[in-house]
Design an enzyme around this catalytic site. Structure first.
Site, PDB file in Angstrom:
ATOM      1  N   LYS A 407      51.056 -29.471  42.032  1.00  0.00           N
ATOM      2  CA  LYS A 407      50.321 -30.321  42.970  1.00  0.00           C
ATOM      3  C   LYS A 407      50.982 -30.296  44.338  1.00  0.00           C
ATOM      4  CE  LYS A 407      50.600 -34.688  44.025  1.00  0.00           C
ATOM      5  NZ  LYS A 407      50.729 -36.150  43.933  1.00  0.00           N
ATOM      6  N   GLU A 448      45.643 -31.070  47.204  1.00  0.00           N
ATOM      7  CA  GLU A 448      45.333 -32.485  47.433  1.00  0.00           C
ATOM      8  C   GLU A 448      45.345 -32.844  48.913  1.00  0.00           C
ATOM      9  OE1 GLU A 448      48.122 -35.300  45.776  1.00  0.00           O
ATOM     10  OE2 GLU A 448      46.807 -36.987  46.155  1.00  0.00           O
ATOM     11  N   LYS A 490      42.163 -32.288  44.323  1.00  0.00           N
ATOM     12  CA  LYS A 490      42.458 -33.707  44.142  1.00  0.00           C
ATOM     13  C   LYS A 490      42.142 -34.392  45.450  1.00  0.00           C
ATOM     14  CE  LYS A 490      46.070 -36.923  42.741  1.00  0.00           C
ATOM     15  NZ  LYS A 490      47.057 -37.142  41.685  1.00  0.00           N
TER      16      LYS A 490
HETATM   17  P1  13P Z   1      47.640 -42.575  43.608  1.00  0.00           P
HETATM   18  O1  13P Z   1      46.654 -42.528  42.499  1.00  0.00           O
HETATM   19  O2  13P Z   1      48.649 -43.665  43.476  1.00  0.00           O
HETATM   20  O3  13P Z   1      47.021 -42.468  44.943  1.00  0.00           O
HETATM   21  O4  13P Z   1      48.531 -41.266  43.465  1.00  0.00           O
HETATM   22  C1  13P Z   1      47.923 -40.098  43.213  1.00  0.00           C
HETATM   23  C2  13P Z   1      48.797 -39.026  43.685  1.00  0.00           C
HETATM   24  O5  13P Z   1      49.226 -38.198  42.914  1.00  0.00           O
HETATM   25  C3  13P Z   1      49.085 -38.954  45.122  1.00  0.00           C
HETATM   26  O6  13P Z   1      49.683 -37.728  45.443  1.00  0.00           O
END
Ligand code: 13P
Length: 602
Positions: A407, A448, A490
């Site tokens: 990620k 993300e 994401k």
């Molecule tokens: P949150 O669901 O707390 O936003 O975190 C998700 C995440 O992995 C952020 O990088």
């Protein structure tokens, strides 16, 4: 057996390695590094020195490994290395860290060729990268094969092309090039080679971190790639296989020994299978009505959380906190994967196995956050994400640790003047570079881009900014030829900022989110997962439910929350393991509610 004639020059490369003597370099006002060799009587015994044959010899070695009857043309028609080498060009290559410089004698040996001296049974003639192509060479060569209609011609295009070379291109069946050229008058297939990949007839292949500091210069690399493509073409491999075999050879070969054809075939088959596996892995991560647990908060985020609850922020408490989630009974019924932080991936579960192994044994795919957090854009408070340095090596290590997806988070704050175009471009570029490196390391990338909830903006504005970012992101992923079937997005839900006067209802969130995603997310993507981004746990579930209700979507949609899954459990745990049962109960509640929200409500 196919007989191949290589027309080119034999080079002798002598590598002088200065690696251990970085400190001897001085940097001048223009930033150029210099070393003072001092032309005096002193010996320079500190340089390590190694010499290899290069140029046409590399091509010969590769082709021979294909079982082909390859020869280097030279005036006496003797083979290399068994025969007499008539003309050898000497070249000195200075290696210092990442830097390579060439010292080439100003007097180059021309490549000679006389039409009368070759027999007529060559199936291919390859004018190799090392050839110095003169007008005379072109004339002689074309004359030699004028009546040999079955002899095919491959040419490695030189940097500078002049009119006298054009007849060679007209006759060629295959042309290699490592720089942009426009050759109009040819029917040849054109294969473009670079240090990062090769392209041919709409197909392409990417190479994984090539070694430039050792004895592999980019020139040697090009020779190996072109010869492998030619060799595999001659034995009738498909274009896809030709490119894959070149990739396998350049990634695995040693300078003095190219890989035999059987090994190349085996590695190319494995590579094909693993590309399929990568898409399957991505699909597994988002399917089955389950989500992904993000347990990858960095040291800093954990510190803040623990501090606010007076929990000591030490190695053991951090381990116990993660362990709480991973040992929750039946976790595998609700999540396909768990994202870990580097430290957690190296910590041990109660039974002494590392967490990645422990999760895998439960049927959960372990993944890893690989970005290194955010830094300010120059002269601004906007952020870009760090972590590309050394990423290849880290991914290789993570793969060996059993981690199968990664990620990378980019964060965009909405204010009156942000995010700026510049910041969007910079971050999507980085995200695509990261995704490419992941796929090359056989790791599924989660990209993300997060529009941060914590701001003062209406939902329409969030939709338009999210849309712009997604549009640029997918354009860049396509440009870098990322396999979207093996990539997960994401993303934030589209909603009004936390500080905005009117908060969005779940229905509004669902409508804007669905509209934005459907418009900008390509259908072939493996899946879309949502972050919770500071919504309350209940809000994140309700919004997910409404989004599901507006489905189906072209891709699976699920949750990948950190805070909205873990928050209530953290409150219950309080840093005391005696509270595990209650904390795990609270965690399970969130897992169940979110999995339920993945099904449409009637
Ligand atoms: P949150 O669901 O707390 O936003 O975190 C998700 C995440 O992995 C952020 O990088």
């Amino acid at each position: 057996m196919s007989k191949i004639l290589i027309v080119g020059n034999v080079l002798k490369d002598t590598y002088l390695r200065l690696n251990e003597h970085h400190e001897d370099f001085e940097t001048d006002a223009n930033g150029i590094k210099w070393i003072n060799w001092g032309f005096d009587d002193s010996d320079h015994e500190f340089f390590s020195r190694e010499s290899v044959f290069s140029g046409a010899v590399v091509t010969l070695e590769v082709l021979k490994r294909f079982g082909l009857d390859a020869h280097i043309y030279n005036e006496s028609q003797s083979d290399i290395p068994s025969g007499t080498i008539k003309a050898v060009n000497f070249r000195y290559i200075l290696c210092a860290g990442d830097q390579i410089s060439y010292l080439v004698p100003s007097e180059k040996h021309p490549t000679k060729f006389t039409a009368t001296s070759i027999s007529n049974d060559y199936s291919w003639i390859f004018v190799d990268r090392s050839a110095i192509i003169s007008r005379e060479l072109v004339t002689n060569l074309l004359q030699a094969i004028e009546l040999q209609k079955n002899t095919k011609l491959a040419v490695y295009a030189p940097k500078r092309i002049n009119k006298s070379i054009e007849p060679l291109f007209e006759r060629a069946n295959l042309i290699f090039t490592d720089h942009p050229i426009s050759i109009t008058n040819t029917k040849a297939e054109i294969c473009e080679i670079s240090e990062t990949g090769a392209k041919m007839a709409g197909k392409s292949v990417k190479f994984r971190g090539l070694r430039k500091t050792a004895l592999f210069t980019h020139l040697t690399t090009y020779s190996i790639i072109s010869a492998t493509i030619l060799g595999s073409k001659i034995i009738n491999k498909s274009k896809e296989d030709q490119l894959l075999m070149a990739k396998m050879n350049i990634e695995n070969t040693k300078l003095d020994q190219s890989l035999p054809v059987e090994k190349l075939e085996e590695l190319a088959a494995e590579e094909k299978a693993s590309a399929v596996n990568l898409s399957q892995m991505a699909k597994e991560l988002v399917g089955n009505g389950k989500g992904i647990l993000a347990a990858d908060e960095s040291g800093g985020s954990i510190h803040k959380k623990f501090e606010s609850m007076n929990i000591p922020d030490d190695f053991d408490h951090r381990r116990d906190y993660r362990n709480l989630f991973f040992t929750t009974e039946g976790l595998e019924k609700y999540v396909n994967g768990v994202i870990l932080f580097d430290e957690t991936a190296r910590q041990l579960s109660d039974d002494g196995r590392d967490f990645a192994t422990y999760l895998t044994s439960k049927g959960i795919i372990p993944g890893i956050k690989v970005d290194k957090g955010l830094a300010n854009m120059p002269g601004s408070t906007e952020k870009y994400t760090l972590g590309l340095n050394g990423l290849d090596e880290r991914l290789e290590e993570y793969y060996d640790m059993g981690l199968r997806f990664a990620k990378w988070r980019a964060a965009f704050e909405i204010t009156e003047s942000t995010p700026t175009k510049n910041t969007v471009y910079k971050n999507v570029e980085i995200l695509a570079d990261y995704a490419l490196k992941c796929q090359q390391a056989h790791i599924v990338p989660i990209v993300e881009p997060e529009v941060v909830f914590d701001g003062d903006f209406p939902i329409e504005h969030c939709a338009s900014i999210t849309g712009i970012i997604l549009k640029e992101l997918f354009a860049e992923l396509k440009r870098k030829e990322i396999d979207l079937t093996a990539t997960i997005l994401k993303v934030n839900m589209v909603l009004a900022g936390k500080k905005y006067v009117t908060q969005s209802t779940p229905k509004e969130v669902a409508e804007w989110t669905a509209k934005t995603l459907k418009r900008y997310v390509p259908e072939e993507l493996a899946g879309v997962v949502f972050l919770s981004g500071g919504q309350t746990p209940e809000q994140a579930t309700e919004n997910l439910q409404e989004i599901t209700n507006l489905g189906p979507y072209p891709w699976p949609v699920t949750f990948s929350y950190a805070r909205a899954l873990q928050g209530p459990a953290l409150e219950a745990w309080k840093g005391d393991n005696a509270n595990y049962p209650e904390a795990q109960k609270a965690f399970l509640e969130r897992l169940k509610a979110n999995c339920a929200a993945l099904k449409k409500s009637i």
